[in-house]
Design an enzyme around this catalytic site. Structure first.
Site, mmCIF file in Angstrom:
data_model
loop_
_atom_site.group_PDB
_atom_site.id
_atom_site.type_symbol
_atom_site.label_atom_id
_atom_site.label_comp_id
_atom_site.label_asym_id
_atom_site.label_seq_id
_atom_site.Cartn_x
_atom_site.Cartn_y
_atom_site.Cartn_z
ATOM 1 N N ASP A 1 -0.277 -9.160 1.280
ATOM 2 C CA ASP A 1 0.444 -7.973 0.839
ATOM 3 C C ASP A 1 -0.575 -7.088 0.128
ATOM 4 O OD1 ASP A 1 2.368 -6.138 0.216
ATOM 5 O OD2 ASP A 1 3.399 -7.379 -1.263
ATOM 6 N N ASP B 1 0.366 -4.228 -2.561
ATOM 7 C CA ASP B 1 0.741 -3.898 -3.933
ATOM 8 C C ASP B 1 0.953 -5.159 -4.756
ATOM 9 O OD1 ASP B 1 0.829 -1.027 -3.544
ATOM 10 O OD2 ASP B 1 2.601 -1.409 -2.318
#
Length: 354
Positions: free
Chosen positions: A85, A87
């Site tokens: 991922d 963020d």
């Protein structure tokens, strides 16, 4: 949205699991990383020292934030790809700046869009106060800290701690207790939630101390819903990401170990991919910064060289539904313009399999 460079990938695991099987990796002659303090030098099967991938300095003691902890071993022979991922995974946001920005933006939305009293515009955010693992009682305006058996150890109403007698009367002191699940409760389980939890506590105290400023039907549950709506609006309308894009170094931790980590994984024969809820334009800014291509002197001038670190990049993924809905459309992105290639006025154009 997708920028494909290879075919589909399966069996994705996080990088933290990768380093739990250094023995298995070394048998295959693959470069490995040691998780012991002071041993952060990549080596091959013969034990020959290579380049330092996790830090730029030799012999430096690994801080707690750089160490890898695991609770099970993993046979890497079955792992063909490692996914990330962006963020709060690759991009570690600075709470003192990023969360403060989110907090300020949320308050402005509450005042300007939802009609909250203007005096809350002067409030400030203590980014060290809240921690993950707390539970919000939306109905009562309480913030709870529980143990693993769901026993409420500490309860605050706003910022005021409840007496033990009141806490036990509300949440019980027996083994059979409330489930503390949605919709009556909210879990503070992400770093994104810290600012909204702090603001919720402030609003609870404000409502209790100024009852005349709110109507009789303005309960704690409505305040929580308003805070959530304001937070979501900040993310959707670009309030936060526009500011971050102007000066990534102010809001994101600079980490020189990310690109060497990608190289180590790819040199081991594994594919890498990125799946993020952020859209392409913001993803491009952040990944340029993380991979060392961001040039603050050249605004809106970015490199796409960071894409070579991944076999597949998926933006605007709408996780977690992305992993559950097999019927969701995938649109191919043209990197320079950000335009979608396989669409006609929002309708997906079927493409032949490659």
């Amino acid at each position: 949205m997708r920028i494909p460079t290879t075919s589909s990938i399966s069996n994705a695991f996080s990088f933290s699991s990768l380093c739990s099987s250094t023995r298995l990796l070394s048998r295959r002659g693959i470069g490995i990383c040691s998780v012991m303090a002071g041993e952060r030098i990549s080596t091959d099967a013969a034990g020959k020292e290579g380049s330092v991938w996790s830090t730029l300095r030799w012999g430096e003691e690994a801080g707690i934030g750089k160490r890898i902890f695991c609770n099970r071993s993993l046979n890497m022979r079955s792992i063909v790809a490692v996914g990330f991922d962006m963020d709060y995974t690759l991009a570690q946001y600075l709470p003192e700046t990023f969360e403060s920005l989110a907090y300020t933006g949320t308050i402005r939305k509450l005042v300007n869009d939802l009609g909250y009293p203007r005096e809350i515009l002067g409030w400030t955010f203590d980014w060290k106060y809240m921690v993950r693992g707390l539970v919000l009682d939306k109905k009562r305006g309480n913030i709870l800290k529980m143990d693993r058996h769901k026993y409420v150890k500490v309860a605050h109403h706003g910022f005021k701690e409840l007496p033990k007698e009141e806490k036990n009367a509300t949440y019980g002191n027996k083994l059979i207790r409330d489930s503390f699940d949605e919709p009556e409760y909210a879990l503070i389980d992400t770093l994104f939630s810290l600012a909204e939890a702090y603001l919720f506590a402030q609003l609870v105290d404000f409502r209790d101390n100024h009852p005349g400023k709110f109507s009789s039907d303005f309960d704690y549950g409505r305040m929580y819903r308003d805070v959530r709506a304001a937070v979501d609006l900040c993310h959707r309308d670009g309030t936060l990401k526009e500011m971050v894009a102007k000066n990534p170094g102010k809001y994101i931790t600079e980490d020189f170990s990310i690109v060497p980590m990608f190289k180590m994984l790819r040199d081991s024969g594994r594919a890498t991919f990125l799946v993020t809820n952020s859209l392409w334009d913001y993803t491009n800014v952040v990944m340029n910064f993380l991979c060392g291509y961001y040039n603050p002197g050249k605004e809106l001038s970015y490199s796409y060289d960071w894409l070579k670190n991944f076999d597949v990049v998926i933006t605007g993924s709408s996780k977690p539904s992305f992993f559950l809905d097999n019927r969701a459309n995938l649109f191919e992105v043209e990197p320079e313009s950000g335009m979608l290639l396989n669409t006609d006025d929002g309708i997906v154009i079927p493409q032949a399999r490659k």
